[in-house]
Design a protein around this motif. Structure first.
Motif, PDB file in Angstrom:
ATOM      1  N   ARG A 244      65.241  15.396  32.880  1.00 23.57           N
ATOM      2  CA  ARG A 244      66.125  14.565  33.700  1.00 23.57           C
ATOM      3  C   ARG A 244      65.434  14.141  34.995  1.00 23.57           C
ATOM      4  O   ARG A 244      65.555  12.994  35.429  1.00 23.57           O
ATOM      5  N   GLU A 248      64.716  10.326  36.057  1.00 25.28           N
ATOM      6  CA  GLU A 248      65.175   9.795  37.342  1.00 25.28           C
ATOM      7  C   GLU A 248      64.011   9.239  38.145  1.00 25.28           C
ATOM      8  O   GLU A 248      64.139   8.221  38.842  1.00 25.28           O
ATOM      9  N   ASP A 252      63.522   5.047  39.464  1.00 22.52           N
ATOM     10  CA  ASP A 252      63.783   4.868  40.895  1.00 22.52           C
ATOM     11  C   ASP A 252      63.234   3.546  41.431  1.00 22.52           C
ATOM     12  O   ASP A 252      63.300   3.289  42.631  1.00 22.52           O
TER      13      ASP A 252
END
Length: 266
Positions: A244, A248, A252
């Motif tokens: 995860r 992420e 970004d």
């Protein structure tokens, strides 16, 4: 008429050369029927079980192991616990698909777990179980058995689990007191809940069906199964968190150049 002749010829007897008459076509007992596949499988399973346990007889592996426990209990427990701890770590890595940078399941944690099992877990378990058995030696009433389970869950298990979590934190890389304390505080109650569920059942089973000299291998087996499950579950959660975090980071909006170490605020 031909049918009558055929029946009579079937009843004709002749000599086998030794003076013993024999009936034609009946020279011996019929061959045994072919063994069913299920019977063959059961026979094979029985042979495998006999090879592994030697029937648990006086010369079996279990008898040999119990003899070693009587002759040199601490060393035998150290070898057993170290081997099981290393195997536990390897199996947990394989179940969770947790590989090292070379793609192998045999990580550096495997020998570290062997050291923990041999030099920390085994001596501690040896002392705790010995004290528990001495405290309740000769007390076979139901009240004493229940009290033994309570003492095991409220005193023995918390000490063993605290030492286990402390050792796991050090093996994982914790070096300061605050890091170790945070690891113990985060994992203590979840591990204790598992112990409170499994320990009374295992201890009650040992009290009812097992002699005290077999308690050590029995509890080693129970700890091995539970430890493998907890270790594999923890590894899976850690890998999911890393995935995860990686996803992420990719979402970004920054480029790979900005995300590299030393750039973009790293």
């Amino acid at each position: 008429m031909s049918q009558v002749k055929f029946e009579r010829r079937e009843d004709i007897r002749y000599s086998d050369g030794g003076g013993r008459p024999q009936a034609r076509g009946r020279s011996g007992p019929p061959p045994p029927p072919p063994q069913a596949p299920q019977q063959q499988k059961e026979g094979f399973a029985h042979e495998v079980g006999e090879a592994l346990t030697k029937g648990a007889g006086p010369n079996g592996y279990l008898a040999w192991y119990l003899k070693k426990l009587q002759e040199d209990p601490l060393r035998t427990k150290m070898v057993t616990s170290g081997s099981l701890a290393a195997l536990q770590e390897f199996l947990a890595s394989w179940i969770a698909k947790d590989r090292n940078k070379h793609g192998h399941y045999f990580t550096t944690r495997v020998p570290k777990m062997a050291v923990y099992g041999a030099f920390v877990s085994a001596p501690l378990g040896h002392v705790m179980i010995s004290l528990l058995q001495r405290l309740f030696a000769g007390r076979t009433s139901l009240k004493s058995k229940i009290l033994q389970i309570i003492v095991s869950n409220l005193i023995v298990s918390p000490i063993q689990n605290a030492v286990y979590l402390t050792s796991m934190a050090i093996i994982a890389g914790a070096r300061t007191f605050h890091q170790i304390r945070a690891t113990v505080r985060a994992g203590f109650m979840p591990v204790m809940k598992v112990s409170w569920i499994t320990s009374p059942i295992a201890l009650a089973f040992a009290q009812a069906f097992l002699p005290q000299e077999t308690w050590v291998p029995f509890f080693n087996f129970i700890s091995f199964v539970i430890g493998t499950y907890i270790n594999a579950h923890t590894k899976k959660k850690r890998l999911q968190a890393l995935r995860r975090k990686y996803q992420e980071g990719r979402n970004d909006g920054r480029s790979e150049y900005d995300r590299r170490p030393g750039a973009g605020g790293y």
